[in-house]
Design a protein around this motif. Structure first.
Motif, mmCIF file in Angstrom:
data_model
loop_
_atom_site.group_PDB
_atom_site.id
_atom_site.type_symbol
_atom_site.label_atom_id
_atom_site.label_comp_id
_atom_site.label_asym_id
_atom_site.label_seq_id
_atom_site.Cartn_x
_atom_site.Cartn_y
_atom_site.Cartn_z
ATOM 1 N N ILE A 96 1.680 4.199 -7.456
ATOM 2 C CA ILE A 96 1.503 3.245 -6.365
ATOM 3 C C ILE A 96 2.186 1.943 -6.771
ATOM 4 C CG2 ILE A 96 -0.156 1.843 -5.081
ATOM 5 C CD1 ILE A 96 -2.109 4.195 -5.252
ATOM 6 N N LYS A 149 2.526 -1.712 -6.387
ATOM 7 C CA LYS A 149 1.634 -2.723 -5.830
ATOM 8 C C LYS A 149 2.378 -3.887 -5.201
ATOM 9 C CE LYS A 149 -1.907 -1.258 -8.978
ATOM 10 N NZ LYS A 149 -2.286 -1.360 -10.385
ATOM 11 N N ASN A 205 3.232 -2.000 -1.760
ATOM 12 C CA ASN A 205 2.123 -1.254 -1.165
ATOM 13 C C ASN A 205 2.565 0.121 -0.684
ATOM 14 O OD1 ASN A 205 0.150 -3.147 -1.617
ATOM 15 N ND2 ASN A 205 0.333 -4.131 0.388
ATOM 16 N N MET A 206 3.363 0.785 -1.498
ATOM 17 C CA MET A 206 3.869 2.110 -1.144
ATOM 18 C C MET A 206 3.869 3.000 -2.381
ATOM 19 S SD MET A 206 5.449 2.455 2.007
ATOM 20 C CE MET A 206 7.127 2.309 2.559
ATOM 21 N N PRO A 207 3.702 4.313 -2.177
ATOM 22 C CA PRO A 207 3.932 5.224 -3.292
ATOM 23 C C PRO A 207 5.415 5.193 -3.664
ATOM 24 C CG PRO A 207 2.726 6.309 -1.526
ATOM 25 C CD PRO A 207 3.226 5.005 -0.979
ATOM 26 N N ASP A 233 6.959 7.006 2.211
ATOM 27 C CA ASP A 233 6.054 6.529 3.258
ATOM 28 C C ASP A 233 4.751 7.327 3.185
ATOM 29 O OD1 ASP A 233 4.686 6.118 5.696
ATOM 30 O OD2 ASP A 233 6.567 5.506 6.652
ATOM 31 N N PRO A 234 3.609 6.654 2.944
ATOM 32 C CA PRO A 234 2.361 7.411 2.752
ATOM 33 C C PRO A 234 1.893 8.116 4.031
ATOM 34 C CG PRO A 234 1.901 5.057 2.833
ATOM 35 C CD PRO A 234 3.393 5.203 2.832
#
Lengths: 289, 378
Positions: free
Chosen positions: B102, B104, B107-109, B138-139
């Motif tokens: 992740i 940070k 805010n994406m894998p 894209d989660p």
């Protein structure tokens, strides 16, 4: 003006029948927040403190104009509830829950971006524009209307500083907690930008802590985009390396995570450094505010 | 939770990723189960153990037994070695780095790979960032094959199909187990397959309720192998899942917020006092948690004074007062308690404390000065 919320913001409280939701909804309403509806699945048709409750957000938005939602839904159910809010077209969501799994937060934040919505939190006390609107759990007697914008990683530290300012007769425009978890929506930089543009905010207090590089990013942002004065307080000077100090990110891992390196970074771009919360009123007065 | 290497490797193997044949050695007599030559790897939850002498290749029995004894007597970066993973050596033609984590900032894998495998990836990131290839995932959509094929191309992988299959498995594990980091370094290309030679996995504790069986199995293994000395307060804090950091001084500290907790420590320090610990209860604390937390902090015999730093937002001061009063009534203890109380429902909480003979200050600085003075006077 203030930022994000004001006296006209119409609010829906999600999870309004739980212990915390019900208690906090009453305090917010008594403060003057325009709470138009509440949602709790299975409790539709009832009222809490005179506020009408719906089973579903989509039912509530048919009856009421909703500008913002504050969610008190527990962590395990928070993703579902957040997606429900975002799906209904509401553009501002405050997520108070602590302990939502990171994968759930990622999906909520990504979906919010797709829908053009803003998420504050999770693990945030929310925000307060003193005298106008409280969309959060702040002990509101510690705040008064004025011209200082506060942005903080920690909720409790923003209360502490608000209290010290208010005692010294210095009011605040808006106080925002961005959230104590490892990942969060509305960024510190976005809040700084809003304060920079807000005519009612004259000076900004940035509250940070050890661990991560948030304050280094803030310093870079201040240098590029800000003209208003910024006062910064970084807590955790005495924190040992490698220990988690409450928040997920409050662990000193490299040199950049120490309070000293953050202070150096912020000082370099002209931020005024407060050694303790008690110094902040004096520093603000020196700036003639 | 950070998995030990053998746990991570076992997890990968269960999901069909090739790993070296290996045996867990928890005492020197386990060596009988090990075939030679072998690579002995200390099972400690820290990076850089290779440089610290925690990975040793041995050829013969005599050498094996002396190295095993040596490793069991050693401490690697603060962790006494209680287990070794003994793995068959592998012929490697190329070493890669792959990770799914992740990010940070975004805010994406993030799927990350590099042909500079086997070495400290943070060094690579610092010195030659162009050698690390990144693909944000894209989660909402999840990892699609094209993104993995794009990585394979950049890494000049010959057997693209095997690579795609392996990365898909990594993505599945990451997703299914609520991992926040899954790193294979090195990922070895051998004569006929892709093999994970070392792995680091972090699982999200906040998602433990979704994987209770797995979490409790991994935890009990780690507990069994962890022989670090722990104080009574530390043991109790672990059991009760209370955020407790021992600091060695004599002023115990409990706060209802991380920020004010750290501020209180800084102020104690500035006033010439020495904090015994950091301890934060979190926003959802109630009377029960308050009472249990006092039990943890006061289990430390070095604590001469306890300061409780409360500024109620989500926490209600009437509930906090109830917890404090209950502790004082239930325990025969003599440690002076200095309470700072303000915020939500403090109007109800403060009289409850006074009635029980306890005093509360509204101002943090005054409470800190009082606590530091009391610690000095004792």
């Amino acid at each position: 003006m203030a930022i994000l919320i004001d006296e006209n913001t119409r609010v829906l409280v999600q999870g309004i029948t739980g212990n915390v939701g019900s208690f906090q909804a009453q305090i917010m309403r008594d403060y003057g927040t325009k709470i138009v509806a509440g949602v709790t699945p299975g409790k539709g048709g009832r009222k809490v403190h005179g506020i009408p409750i719906y089973d579903l957000v989509e039912e509530a938005v048919q009856e009421h104009q909703v500008d913002a939602v504050i969610s008190f839904v527990p962590a395990r159910f928070a993703k579902d509830a957040a997606i429900e809010v975002l799906s209904s077209g509401i553009r501002f969501l405050v997520l108070t829950a602590e302990g939502i799994p990171d994968h759930d937060v990622l999906i909520v934040l990504r979906y919010a971006a797709i829908k053009g919505a803003t998420v504050l939190g999770p693990d945030t006390p929310g925000l307060i524009s003193p005298g106008k609107c409280k969309l959060g759990v702040h002990p509101h007697t510690m705040f008064m209307e004025g011209r200082v914008g506060i942005v903080s990683k920690s909720g409790s530290l923003s209360y502490e500083v608000g209290r010290v300012l208010t005692k010294n007769g210095i009011g605040q425009s808006t106080v925002v907690g961005i959230g104590g978890g490892p990942i969060w929506g509305l960024s510190q930089e976005a809040v700084l930008q809003m304060f920079e543009e807000d005519p009612e905010t004259e000076i900004i207090v940035l509250l940070g802590e050890v661990g991560g590089k948030l304050e280094h990013d803030a310093a870079a942002f201040i240098e590029e985009h800000m003209n208003k004065p910024v006062i910064a307080l970084i807590v955790g000077h005495t924190a040992p390396k490698g220990a988690q100090m409450g928040h997920a990110g409050a662990i000193i891992e490299g040199e950049e995570g120490t309070a000293a390196s953050k202070i150096t970074s912020l000082e370099r771009v002209g931020a005024i450094i407060a050694k303790s919360s008690l110094d902040i009123p004096e520093l603000i007065k020196k700036k003639g505010i | 939770m950070r998995l030990l290497e053998f746990q991570a490797i076992r997890l990968l193997a269960e999901k069909g990723i090739f790993v070296p044949k290996g045996v867990l050695v928890t005492s020197p007599k386990d060596l009988q189960k090990v075939s030679l030559p072998t690579v002995l790897k200390a099972q400690v939850p820290v990076g850089g153990r290779g440089k610290a002498g925690g990975i040793r290749r041995v050829e013969q029995a005599e050498e094996a037994s002396s190295v095993v004894n040596e490793l069991f007597d050693s401490t690697i970066m603060g962790h006494p070695v209680q287990a070794l993973l003994a793995e068959d050596p592998v012929e490697v033609s190329r070493e890669l780095y792959v990770a799914y984590l992740i990010d940070k900032q975004a805010n994406m894998p993030l799927l990350m790979a590099s042909s500079a495998g086997g070495i400290d990836i943070e060094e690579v990131a610092k010195k030659t960032p162009e050698r690390i290839i990144k693909k944000y995932i894209d989660p909402v959509v999840g990892a699609q094959d094209y993104a993995i094929r794009s990585l394979a191309k950049a890494l000049e992988i010959e057997d693209v199909r095997a690579f795609v299959s392996l990365i898909r498995k990594i993505c599945t594990i990451f997703q299914e187990l609520d991992a926040t980091l899954l790193e294979i370094n090195p990922l070895a290309i051998t004569s006929n397959e892709l093999m994970a030679l070392d792995a680091k996995i972090l699982l999200d504790d906040k998602a433990a309720y979704r994987h209770q069986e797995l979490f409790s199995e991994l935890e009990s293994e780690q507990k069994y192998l962890d022989r670090r000395h722990k104080s009574r307060a530390e043991e109790l804090s672990e059991k009760r899942q209370i955020n407790y950091v021992p600091l060695g001084g004599n002023i115990g500290m409990i706060a209802d917020g991380a920020g004010t907790g750290m501020l209180t420590l800084d102020m104690i320090h500035d006033a010439g006092g020495k904090p015994a610990n950091f301890c934060e209860m979190g926003g959802m604390a109630n009377a029960e948690i308050m009472q249990r937390t006092m039990e943890v902090v006061l289990a430390d015999d070095l604590v001469k004074v306890l300061i409780i730093s409360l500024i109620g937002g989500l926490t209600r001061m009437d509930e906090m007062a109830e917890g404090i009063v209950r502790y004082v009534k239930d325990n025969d203890q003599s440690v002076p308690i200095v309470i700072r109380m303000c915020g939500t429902n403090a109007d109800a909480g403060i009289p409850m404390l006074r009635e029980a003979g306890l005093d509360a200050y509204e101002d943090l600085a005054t409470a800190v000065q009082t606590a530091v003075q009391q610690a000095k006077d004792l």
